[in-house]
Each structure stands twice: as structure tokens, then as C-alpha cells.
Design a protein around this motif. Structure first.
Motif, short mmCIF file in Angstrom:
data_model
loop_
_atom_site.label_atom_id
_atom_site.label_comp_id
_atom_site.label_asym_id
_atom_site.label_seq_id
_atom_site.Cartn_x
_atom_site.Cartn_y
_atom_site.Cartn_z
N GLU A 130 8.17 9.39 4.50
CA GLU A 130 8.92 10.56 4.06
C GLU A 130 8.03 11.80 4.14
OE1 GLU A 130 11.52 9.86 0.47
OE2 GLU A 130 10.37 8.00 0.42
N ILE A 131 8.66 12.94 4.44
CA ILE A 131 7.98 14.22 4.50
C ILE A 131 8.73 15.19 3.59
CG2 ILE A 131 7.36 16.21 5.93
CD1 ILE A 131 5.69 13.87 6.62
N TYR A 132 8.01 15.81 2.67
CA TYR A 132 8.60 16.79 1.77
C TYR A 132 7.93 18.14 2.02
CZ TYR A 132 10.04 12.62 -0.77
OH TYR A 132 10.56 11.41 -1.12
N GLY A 133 8.65 19.21 1.72
CA GLY A 133 8.06 20.53 1.78
C GLY A 133 8.69 21.41 2.84
N LYS A 134 8.05 22.55 3.07
CA LYS A 134 8.51 23.51 4.06
C LYS A 134 7.29 24.29 4.53
CE LYS A 134 9.32 27.20 0.76
NZ LYS A 134 10.24 28.24 0.30
N LYS A 135 7.46 25.15 5.48
CA LYS A 135 6.37 26.02 5.94
C LYS A 135 5.75 26.71 4.74
CE LYS A 135 5.78 30.08 8.91
NZ LYS A 135 6.49 31.09 9.73
N TYR A 136 4.47 26.58 4.45
CA TYR A 136 3.39 25.99 5.24
C TYR A 136 2.82 24.72 4.58
CZ TYR A 136 3.37 30.73 7.16
OH TYR A 136 3.73 31.90 7.75
N ASN A 137 3.49 24.14 3.67
CA ASN A 137 2.92 23.08 2.86
C ASN A 137 3.85 21.87 2.85
OD1 ASN A 137 0.52 22.77 0.96
ND2 ASN A 137 2.20 21.97 -0.26
N TYR A 138 3.27 20.68 3.13
CA TYR A 138 4.07 19.45 3.21
C TYR A 138 3.35 18.31 2.50
CZ TYR A 138 6.29 22.07 7.02
OH TYR A 138 6.92 23.03 7.77
N TRP A 139 4.14 17.29 2.15
CA TRP A 139 3.58 16.09 1.54
C TRP A 139 4.08 14.88 2.33
CZ3 TRP A 139 5.71 20.18 -0.87
CH2 TRP A 139 4.88 20.93 -1.71
N PHE A 140 3.15 14.00 2.66
CA PHE A 140 3.46 12.78 3.41
C PHE A 140 3.44 11.60 2.45
CE2 PHE A 140 2.14 8.94 5.59
CZ PHE A 140 2.95 8.90 6.71
N TYR A 141 4.40 10.66 2.63
CA TYR A 141 4.49 9.53 1.70
C TYR A 141 5.02 8.31 2.44
CZ TYR A 141 5.86 6.78 -2.37
OH TYR A 141 5.98 5.78 -3.31
N TYR A 142 4.34 7.13 2.25
CA TYR A 142 4.78 5.88 2.88
C TYR A 142 4.33 4.70 2.02
CZ TYR A 142 4.90 1.82 5.96
OH TYR A 142 5.13 0.56 6.49
N THR A 143 5.21 3.68 1.92
CA THR A 143 4.87 2.43 1.22
C THR A 143 5.19 1.28 2.15
OG1 THR A 143 5.34 3.35 -0.96
CG2 THR A 143 5.32 0.96 -0.77
N GLY A 144 4.22 0.32 2.28
CA GLY A 144 4.47 -0.81 3.17
C GLY A 144 3.44 -1.91 3.01
N LYS A 145 3.58 -2.93 3.85
CA LYS A 145 2.70 -4.08 3.82
C LYS A 145 1.39 -3.77 4.55
CE LYS A 145 6.55 -7.35 3.80
NZ LYS A 145 7.19 -8.52 4.50
N ILE A 146 0.35 -4.56 4.25
CA ILE A 146 -0.96 -4.34 4.88
C ILE A 146 -1.57 -5.67 5.31
CG2 ILE A 146 -1.46 -2.19 3.65
CD1 ILE A 146 -3.16 -3.80 1.70
N ILE B 277 0.83 -1.19 0.00
CA ILE B 277 0.00 0.00 0.00
C ILE B 277 0.87 1.25 0.00
CG2 ILE B 277 -0.12 0.12 2.53
CD1 ILE B 277 -2.87 1.07 -0.03
N THR B 278 0.42 2.27 -0.70
CA THR B 278 1.07 3.58 -0.66
C THR B 278 0.13 4.56 0.03
OG1 THR B 278 2.34 3.20 -2.69
CG2 THR B 278 2.00 5.48 -2.02
N ILE B 279 0.60 5.16 1.09
CA ILE B 279 -0.19 6.13 1.85
C ILE B 279 0.36 7.52 1.56
CG2 ILE B 279 -0.94 6.86 4.15
CD1 ILE B 279 -0.41 3.97 5.08
N GLN B 280 -0.54 8.42 1.12
CA GLN B 280 -0.13 9.78 0.79
C GLN B 280 -1.10 10.77 1.43
OE1 GLN B 280 0.98 10.26 -3.51
NE2 GLN B 280 0.08 8.22 -3.68
N ALA B 281 -0.60 11.95 1.71
CA ALA B 281 -1.46 13.00 2.26
C ALA B 281 -0.78 14.34 2.10
CB ALA B 281 -1.75 12.73 3.73
N ASP B 282 -1.60 15.41 1.95
CA ASP B 282 -1.11 16.78 1.96
C ASP B 282 -1.33 17.35 3.36
OD1 ASP B 282 -0.60 16.50 -0.70
OD2 ASP B 282 -2.38 17.58 -1.38
N ILE B 283 -0.30 18.01 3.87
CA ILE B 283 -0.38 18.59 5.21
C ILE B 283 -0.11 20.09 5.10
CG2 ILE B 283 0.58 18.57 7.54
CD1 ILE B 283 1.55 15.71 6.96
N THR B 284 -1.03 20.89 5.65
CA THR B 284 -0.80 22.32 5.73
C THR B 284 -0.76 22.73 7.19
OG1 THR B 284 -3.18 22.73 5.51
CG2 THR B 284 -1.85 22.85 3.51
#
Length: 817
Positions: free
Chosen positions: A774-790, A746-753
Motif C-alpha cells: 500500500e502507498i499513502y500520501g500525496k506530493k511530496y510525501n508518501y508512506w509505503f506499507y507491506y505485510t507478508g511471508k519471509i 514481516i511488515t515492511i515500511q518506509a517513508d518516501i519523499t
């Protein structure tokens, strides 16, 4: 009358010569004879030298089978020593009949022949005949000078007697047949047989053996390439008749031995096959072993050359280059094929015609020519970009762009081969279609030094003057050799394992001792994933179809995976095609040795691809069908442009703020996957890249007026807090969706502000804390990313805390398929 009385005479008394006078005369004679003997025997070579002296022998270069002789190298004497038992009886007996028919039944000299020769010489007033036996000839030719004097003749007799006291008749005849001159620098029967009949001595017929024996009397006069061929055949018949008279052969054999039809090999400047390759090997040998050993040491050299493929290559290069001369003004071409699994050069054609001196045909373009490679280096630049975090699906803008060169010209404005720009393109299309503007951008993003490091690691030995090269390097702004670029593509073929390029498999000395032997020398120079990504692009016919058009048929071979890249240098001076399978790499160059440009239509697709294709069509028949290993799936990154989206759509408070920018708006070239640049304008290229993208967007995005509005991160949050709205953190665009069914992994993604910097991010799956996201971005916008088993049923809990003390938890339930 005067009478004269006659006196009586008395008898004389006998006078005796004193004894001491006689002894004195004898002593003087002895002294004179001894003095002459000293002069005669001074520095007289010892016959024992035959057992110890080094005989000059030719070095022979063969193809990889050891059966096809490519080139024979020699000094003044071209010689190959063969065992006595391998010399046919016809050769031995015809030689005896011609030179010394009583050799086995007489001493070292023939006194009748000497008397006969002396009478003739006295009548002629010069040395017209020699009267020499085989033993005398051997002594003269092997141990003495060729001068014609009484002293040298006496020394010859003495040495002949000494030879026969130390060696058997068979041994003397063996020495003789391996050392006697036959003319045209051919010494010994094996060299003579190869020179005049193109075959080994063991394969000579009776009439051929008798012809060679007939030449021994005067090799230059009786040369089959001269004006006395009829005299040679007449002497040949004389030799055959002598053989019949001596009982060496029957009368029937004698009749066959005098047949008039006989074929001589054509004269040559020294027969050579695969000349550019052979001379390249010669240069290597001289550098390693020294000229004397190579020219006189009798080395046997087995090379890597595949003679069958070489013949195909020479034919296709010649015919293709002839066609190019008429169509595009290109008078030359070169081809190199290599086994990528071993580094062994299989074919090397250095020019259209080695013997075409007027067009510098003897110059080896393949190994010595420094030519601009055009786009042929692009794969290595994109590969470096992949190492930095870009992927085949990443987007670059193909729009007219000025590049700030700083320190050189003020700006550099490359164009695509067809003068057309295509807007946003993904990298795999940019590479497969050889677009120039995206390639220059990728070189800037990947870095010149890192790109050159990969280029050198993969096998290019030139491009060392880094101060000379700028962003034009990716379009051919340096010079490379065809052999090098073939080796570099071989490393691509082998997924980043570089095998040292070789042209020699084995070298033996004249005694059969092995001086060197091939051993694979390989090393991994990059992780396999990155060359696989490049190969996956270059081997896709559909990706390259737009640039090839109807010529695509030249690049497709049903059943075979073929990766291919072309290159055309500035002003169409050089056309390149390099293609490979897992088992074969083939590179072709077309152009002019004097660097004269072809006409504009003479691009790589038309001038080089047909030659490459014609060779590969026949060459592939020797190889089984084989496929490339596919690359692993590239992990998704939410970062704009890198993820394949050239329009970024951040959502704030339910409002979308679409953005379109150059890649430098989102990417710090020193850390492409890291945070957005604090200030993109700090990059020297940003303004030029950004302005060209905005010009394109205005012309091509109908709703452009709604793009690039300021994103009110802080104001939105502040307003919401004043009105008692949500906290300072939002988690949106979560994937997977609540209640969805998903495939593993599974790949889990989300936008974080967030209104302030993030302090902590936590992920739990089924209440178990999980790391590795993994977390990408800087103040005020970020992207969350993860891949793993379910598991069959899964609860995701994503908890975010910022530096202002706010926190937010997002919960999602989903199921596995």
C-alpha cells in the motif's frame, strides 16, 4: 187464604249433542295445542350441538418450561376443558350429591322434584325452586337463556330428554363439569379449581371438591370471598353427609371432608405474573390471530420467559429502584435480559411495580418507553469508524471544541461527563471512559448516515427521523427502547450476527395443533472483526477503571468475560447500563416515567449499574464461564493519528519537522486511509478542530515553537539538484533494519519523499516481484506499507520512479527468527 197449588213436574227429555260439534271442539283444542307446541319448539337448539359447537376457552400464557402459568386470558367465560378421566371421583360424586344424587338411576327429569318445586313456587308466588336434574341444568346453561318462565322450563325438559337420548350419562356429566358456572367468571371445574384453590382439578382434596360442589347452588352467595363463608362450609358439610349416605365415601372420609381448616386462594384482578411481559405477548397474539381467537380460542402459548431469572429481575429492580428513589430521586427502573444466541427474551421487567398506578407502573418502559440513550450508542459509532479505517489505537484530541452545525444552531460544544478534557486520547480509552468530545468527532468522521445504518442493522427500530439528528446523536440525541438496545448489544455479542428478537416459542390451539413455533431467524450484518474490536474494548476492566473508580467492583465477575457500556442522558433524566457475555445480554434503565431529572449524582454508574450487577450476580450462576473471541490484529498504517501517533515527524534532508494537528489535517473523512486532503480547510469542521488543538499544544508542548514549521519538500530537492546532490527521490525510515532478525509475518515500511508525483513503485523479495503493498500520501510525501511471508534469509528491493524520471532503489537484507 191464598193457596198456591203445586204443579206436577214432568221428566225432561234427554238432549244429544251433535257429533260434528264434539269433533269441532277437539279440532280447536288440537290447533291450540299445536300452536303452543310450535311456539314452544321454535328455534329450540339441537342437543347435537354439543358435538359440534365451539366452547369458549381461556388462552393461557406460560413460561419457557410450559409449567408456570403467567397469564390466563378470557372473555366473559374463563374456562379450561379437561378430559373426563382427569376429573377426580371426589369431584364427580360431590357434584352428584349436591345437585342430582339419582342422576345415574333416573330419566332426564325428576318428577318428584318438579312437583315439589311447583308446590313451593305456588306458595311463594314466584320461581323459588327449579327442581332441575343435571341434564336439565346442562340444557339450561349451555343451550338456553337464563329467563325463568314456564315456556323456558318446558323447553328445558324437552332438551334434557333429547340429551339423554343422544349421550351417555358419563358424557352428560363430562359436559356439565366443563361448562357449569362457579362464579367469578370461572366456568367448568378446572377454572374453578384454579380460581378458588390455585391448583388443577386433578389435585383437589375431598373437602375442596365438596366445597366447589356446594357453591353450584348459588355461586355468588356462596363465594368464599364474600360474607357467607360460614354458610358455604355448612352446605359443604351437607354435601359430604349426602356422599356418605349414598355410599360414595366412607364415614372416615366424611369426617376428613368436613374438616374446618381450608385455604382459599386470594381474590385477584385476574392473576398475572411477569405482567409487562405477559401483556406484551398478549398484544402480539391479538395482532396476529385476532382478539376473538385469543380471548376465547383456548390457545396454549409457550413463551421465551425464564421464570427463575424473571423473579431475580423483579426483585433486583424493585429493591434497586427503591434505593434510587431515596438517593437520586429516581422512582422507576426497567430490565431486559436476552439470549444473544437465539434472540429469545428471557426476562422483561417494565417498571418497578406494575400495580403502582399512581406512578404509571403499568406502563411498559422496557418495550414502549422512548428514552434518550445517552452514551449507549457510542459503540456503534466507533464501530462504523473502524470500518472506515480507524482502529482502537487511533488518536483523537479530547479538547474543548465547537462543532459547526450549519442549518441548526451556529455551534455545538459538548462537554465530558466530568467537565475535564484529556488532550490526545486513543479511541479505546475514549470509548471505555465514555468521553463525549472524541465521540462527537468520531460520529462526524464515520458519518451520520453510515452510523445510523449500523445502528438499525444491529436492532434499533427507532431513530428513523434522520432530519432530527445531528452530531448530538452519539450522546443520546434521539430516543430508543430498552428492548431494542438490548437486541443491538446482543448482535455485538454475536460478532455481528443479528438474531430476530422473539418472545414466543410455540402457540397451540385448543386441539393441540401447532399454530406457530420458534425458528431462529438470523443474518450477518457486519464483518465479525469490527464487533470484536468493540467487545475487546468494552470487556477490558482496566480500560474502564478510570471512569468507574471504586464502583469497578460492580462490573467484574471472576471467570467471566463481561462487556459493558453505560449511558446517561442530558440533565440526568435517564441512566442506562447494558452488558453482555457470549451467552447473556442484560440492559437496565433507571429514571422517572414523567421525565423528571434525577439529581446530578444519579448517573448510570450509580443508578443503573448496581441493579444490573445485582441481577447478573445471580443470573450468571446458570451459565458456564465463556470468553469472547479476540479480534484479529489491526494492520499497521503509517498515517498520522490513525496509527496512534498524534505528533507527525517527517524528515527532509536529515531535518525533522514535527507537526501537531487535528485529525482533519491528515484525513479526508470520505477516504480516511487515502491521500492527505489537498486543502484541509475545505472541511467545514477543520478550522474549529484545528484551533482547539493548537491552543492545547501551546499549553502542553514545551517545545511548541519548533512545531508546525513549513515542510520544504520542493526547495530541499531543488537545492540538492543544483549542488549535484541526491536525486529527486529519498527512501528513509526503512523497517526492518539491515541485518536484523525478524519474526514472521514481516511488515515492511518506509517513508518516501519525491519532488514530483510518483509514477511507479516496485517491490521484490529475494528477486521475486511482490504485489499487495500500500502507498499513502500525496506530493511530496508518501508512506509505503507491506505485510507478508519471509524466508530464512531475505533481500528486499524497493524501487521508486517519479514523474520527473528520477528513480531510487533501496536494498535491505534481514533474517527470520
Amino acid at each position: 187464604m191464598l193457596r198456591i197449588k203445586k204443579k206436577k213436574t214432568s221428566k225432561r227429555k234427554k238432549t244429544n249433542i251433535p257429533f260434528f260439534i264434539l269433533w269441532g271442539f277437539a279440532g280447536v283444542c288440537a290447533i291450540l295445542f299445536s300452536a303452543y307446541a310450535v311456539i314452544l319448539l321454535k328455534d329450540l337448539p339441537s342437543p347435537e350441538q354439543f358435538g359440534t359447537r365451539k366452547i369458549s376457552q381461556s388462552t393461557k400464557i406460560y413460561d419457557r418450561t410450559g409449567k408456570n402459568l403467567l397469564y390466563e386470558m378470557h372473555g366473559e367465560e374463563r374456562r379450561t376443558v379437561i378430559p373426563f378421566e382427569e376429573i377426580p371421583d371426589f369431584v364427580k360424586k360431590s357434584t352428584l350429591a349436591a345437585e342430582d344424587i339419582n342422576f345415574y338411576n333416573q330419566p332426564a327429569f325428576d318428577w318428584r322434584g318438579i312437583v315439589r318445586a311447583t308446590i313451593v313456587n305456588l306458595k311463594e308466588g314466584r320461581f323459588a325452586q327449579g327442581g332441575s336434574t343435571i341434564s336439565q341444568q346442562l340444557a339450561k346453561n349451555a343451550l338456553l337463556s337464563p329467563e325463568k318462565t314456564i315456556t323456558r322450563k318446558l323447553r328445558e325438559l324437552i332438551l334434557a330428554i333429547e340429551l339423554e337420548s343422544r349421550y351417555s350419562k358419563d358424557q352428560i356429566l363430562y359436559f356439565y363439569l366443563n361448562q357449569i358456572p362457579y362464579g367469578s367468571n370461572a366456568y367448568g371445574i378446572e377454572a374453578a379449581s384454579k380460581t378458588y384453590f390455585g391448583k388443577s382439578a386433578k389435585d383437589l382434596s375431598l373437602k375442596e371438591a365438596a366445597t366447589l360442589a356446594a357453591m353450584l347452588k348459588a355461586p355468588s352467595y356462596y363465594s368464599p370471598w364474600g360474607t357467607h363463608v360460614q354458610e358455604l362450609l355448612e352446605r359443604r358439610d351437607y354435601v359430604v353427609d349426602r356422599m356418605v349416605e349414598a355410599g360414595f365415601i366412607t364415614e372416615e372420609e366424611g369426617i376428613k371432608g368436613k374438616e374446618k381448616e381450608i385455604s382459599f386462594a386470594p381474590p385477584s384482578m385476574g392473576s398475572i405474573s411477569a405482567p409487562h411481559f405477559s401483556l406484551m405477548v398478549k398484544e402480539y397474539l391479538i395482532q396476529k390471530y385476532g382478539e376473538d381467537v385469543v380471548m376465547n380460542g383456548g390457545l396454549r402459548v409457550i413463551t421465551t420467559l425464564d421464570w427463575d431469572l424473571q423473579k431475580i429481575a423483579e426483585k433486583t429492580v424493585y429493591e434497586g429502584s427503591k434505593n434510587n428513589e431515596v438517593a437520586y430521586g429516581s422512582k422507576n427502573a426497567a430490565l431486559v435480559a436476552q439470549d444473544p444466541k437465539t434472540g429469545q427474551i428471557l426476562t422483561l421487567v417494565g417498571s418497578r411495580d406494575y400495580f403502582d398506578i399512581l406512578n404509571d407502573g403499568n406502563f411498559n418502559v422496557a418495550a414502549q418507553g422512548l428514552r434518550q440513550p445517552g452514551s449507549a450508542l457510542k459503540p456503534f459509532v466507533y464501530m462504523t469508524g473502524f470500518q472506515k479505517g480507524f482502529s482502537p489505537k487511533s488518536v483523537l484530541f479530547d479538547v474543548p471544541t465547537e462543532f459547526d452545525t450549519r442549518g441548526g444552531e451556529y455551534s455545538y460544544s459538548p462537554e465530558n461527563f466530568d467537565g475535564i478534557t484529556r488532550g490526545p486520547v486513543i479511541i479505546e480509552n475514549a470509548l471505555a471512559q465514555s468521553l463525549n468530545i472524541p465521540a462527537v468527532k468520531m460520529l462526524y468522521l464515520a458519518g451520520l448516515n453510515d452510523s445510523l445504518k449500523n445502528i438499525h442493522n444491529f436492532g434499533i427500530t427507532t431513530l428513523k427521523e434522520t432530519w432530527r439528528y445531528g452530531l448530538s446523536l452519539v450522546l443520546g440525541g434521539g430516543e430508543v427502547k430498552l428492548v431494542d438496545i438490548v437486541n443491538a448489544y446482543a448482535t455485538l455479542s454475536q460478532e455481528g450476527v443479528r438474531h430476530a428478537q422473539v418472545s414466543v416459542l410455540r402457540v397451540e390451539d385448543s386441539s393441540g395443533n401447532i399454530l406457530e413455533e420458534y425458528h431462529d431467524n438470523s443474518s450477518r450484518v457486519i464483518d465479525a472483526q469490527y464487533p470484536r474490536l468493540i467487545t475487546n474494548i468494552l470487556s477490558n476492566p482496566e480500560l474502564r477503571r478510570p471512569i468507574f473508580g471504586s464502583s469497578i467492583i460492580y462490573t467484574i465477575f471472576p471467570g467471566y468475560d463481561i462487556a459493558l457500556k453505560t449511558g446517561t442522558s442530558e440533565d440526568h433524566r435517564d441512566a442506562w447500563t447494558i452488558g453482555y457475555t457470549p451467552s447473556l445480554v442484560v440492559g437496565v434503565w433507571a429514571g422517572n416515567n414523567n421525565n423528571e431529572a434525577m439529581i446530578r449524582q444519579g448517573s448510570s454508574i450509580l443508578a443503573a449499574v448496581p441493579i444490573w450487577s445485582a441481577f447478573l450476580k445471580d443470573a450468571l450462576k446458570k451459565y458456564p464461564e465463556e470468553s469472547f473471541t479476540k479480534p484479529d490484529e489491526v494492520p499497521y498504517t503509517p498515517k498520522p493519528m490513525i496509527n496512534g501517533d498524534y505528533i507527525w515527524k517527517p524528515s527532509i534532508g536529515g531535518t525533522v519537522y514535527p507537526q501537531v494537528h487535528s485529525v482533519l489535517f491528515y484525513v479526508d473523512k470520505n477516504d480516511p486511509l487515502g491521500p492527505f486532503p489537498e486543502d484541509p480547510q475545505n472541511d467545514s469542521q477543520y478550522n474549529n478542530w484545528e484551533s482547539s488543538v493548537q491552543l492545547w499544544a501551546k499549553s502542553n508542548l514545551s517545545s511548541f515553537s519548533g512545531f508546525n514549521l513549513s515542510i520544504p519538500f520542493g526547495s530541499v530537492f531543488n537545492e540538492e539538484k543544483k549542488t549535484g546532490g541526491i536525486d529527486d527521490i529519498q527512501i528513509t525510515n526503512v523497517s526492518p533494519k539491515n541485518g536484523s532478525f525478524e519474526k514472521a509475518p514481516i511488515t515492511i515500511q518506509a517513508d518516501i519523499t519525491s519532488g514530483s508525483e510518483l509514477k511507479k513503485v516496485e517491490l521484490k523479495i529475494n528477486s521475486i516481484p511482490v504485489n499487495g503493498f500500500e502507498i499513502y500520501g500525496k506530493k511530496y510525501n508518501y508512506w509505503f506499507y507491506y505485510t507478508g511471508k519471509i524466508q530464512p534469509q531475505n533481500l528486499i528491493e524497493l524501487k521508486v520512479t517519479n514523474s520527473s524520471g528520477f528513480e531510487h532503489i533501496e536494498r535491505i537484507v534481514f533474517y527470520s527468527l
